[in-house]
Design an enzyme around this catalytic site. Sequence first.
Site, short mmCIF file in Angstrom:
data_model
loop_
_atom_site.label_atom_id
_atom_site.label_comp_id
_atom_site.label_asym_id
_atom_site.label_seq_id
_atom_site.Cartn_x
_atom_site.Cartn_y
_atom_site.Cartn_z
N HIS A 324 14.67 -22.17 38.54
CA HIS A 324 14.85 -23.55 38.08
C HIS A 324 14.05 -23.86 36.83
O HIS A 324 14.37 -24.83 36.13
CB HIS A 324 14.44 -24.52 39.19
N GLY A 325 13.04 -23.09 36.52
CA GLY A 325 12.27 -23.39 35.32
C GLY A 325 11.08 -22.47 35.16
O GLY A 325 10.60 -21.87 36.13
#
Length: 475
Positions: A324-325
Amino acid sequence: MSFQSLHFLLFLCAVFALNRHFLHRPDARKNVLLAASYYFYMCWDWRYAGLLLLMSAVNFVAGRRIHDSADARGRKLWLAVSLGVSLGVLACFKYANFFIDSAARLAASFGFAADLPVLQLLLPVGISFFTFQSLSYTLDIFRGRERPTDSFRDFALFVAFFPTVLSGPITRARQFLPQLEQPLPDSRERMEEGLVLILRGFVKKMAFADVLAVHLVNPAFASPADYSPLFLLVAVYAFSFQLYMDLSGYTDIARGVAKLLGFELPTNFDRPYRATSVSNFWQRWHTSMSGFFRDYLYFGIGGSKHGNVYANLYITFVAIGCWHGAGWNFVLYGLIHGSCVCFERWRRGRREARGLPAEPQGLAPRLVAIVLTFQIVALSRILFRAPDLASAAAYVAAMLQPVAAAPAAAPFTAVGLATLLAAVLLHYLSPRLFEHAARGYLRAPVVLQGGALAGLALILLAFSSGGAAFIYFQF
């Protein structure tokens, strides 16, 4: 080219018309869809169309070589090529600066002044999605679950198909390629279902996700020290529903557009906030992504049969967080969810050993489990929404201030609270209500359908806060 733009509406009308025109000429139809998909992607950034083509070419060749290799060594070598190129490109664009910054901080902690250069790279939109989509093809061939296609055009269209290329759902080759080889029968019902899904997706995005962002979420996370703990807590709950409405809205639009063009895509959500455990949440939330990690990472490193199952779960959930990041906040997000899933697995084992049911039985225990699970999911998403770990810590500190010492500012708006309440009610009410409404709309006379569309468009314009990008575009 945003889904909410006039550009996309005109583009979709043109693609739909050409797709219908070439419906009985499969090669021409595929050429049109492939050209349209690359045009759509290039409208975001034409420079990275070559990257999309490279990923397609590498995995197409690797899939063929894996299938044709006479020995296990050759199969593993070509799988390594596929994984190395795909994950290497993803790591370079998405994680290089995170690793550089972490190395510099580590060196500084030992007293070394490390002035490491930061790479000036713009993250290609949708890179996580089309990387995983193309990788699933070679991994399935390696495991003997998929045969390679002979058509590079078909494979390139599978990777770049414009409804899914930016934010999924992550579609497996065995779900999509057969629809290219043997098109689904032309169906008016499918197109009508697609139109309803597109309408539902726009309502979720514009009337719920964007409104919650403007009225509750963005002010709270922009300056948490200025607001009361109650406002900050409500904003956390609002962000959970914003995120759900945003991504599930995108999925609805993507699936609806695909249906208009004669394709079926997998569903991606199953009322995730009705989950009775964190494990159950991941069986309901973004299932195309969580299913990818389950099938290709968790089972690949041993699952529950080989190695330490708890270590395997932690590795999987940290990978989900990092997907996600690139930041320590996402690592911690994965660790929290991994810890919860590990605890739930241990607890289930203990209960089963004592002859007790693994899941809560009865209405009251289930309600308690649903509420507790939602608290864990919502509060952990502070890490998801905050730009970094320090910002997340500042938000939590502001939310935990004693009421007497905290600011009194709680700028709730009637629109924001009403939207949040409506989102909660729609999520927990029976999905049959939507099905009945959809059937009623489709059975209505064309004049009434047109009037309903015009009225819905006016309502969305009234509530719209601009063409905010879908949240998952950043991943």
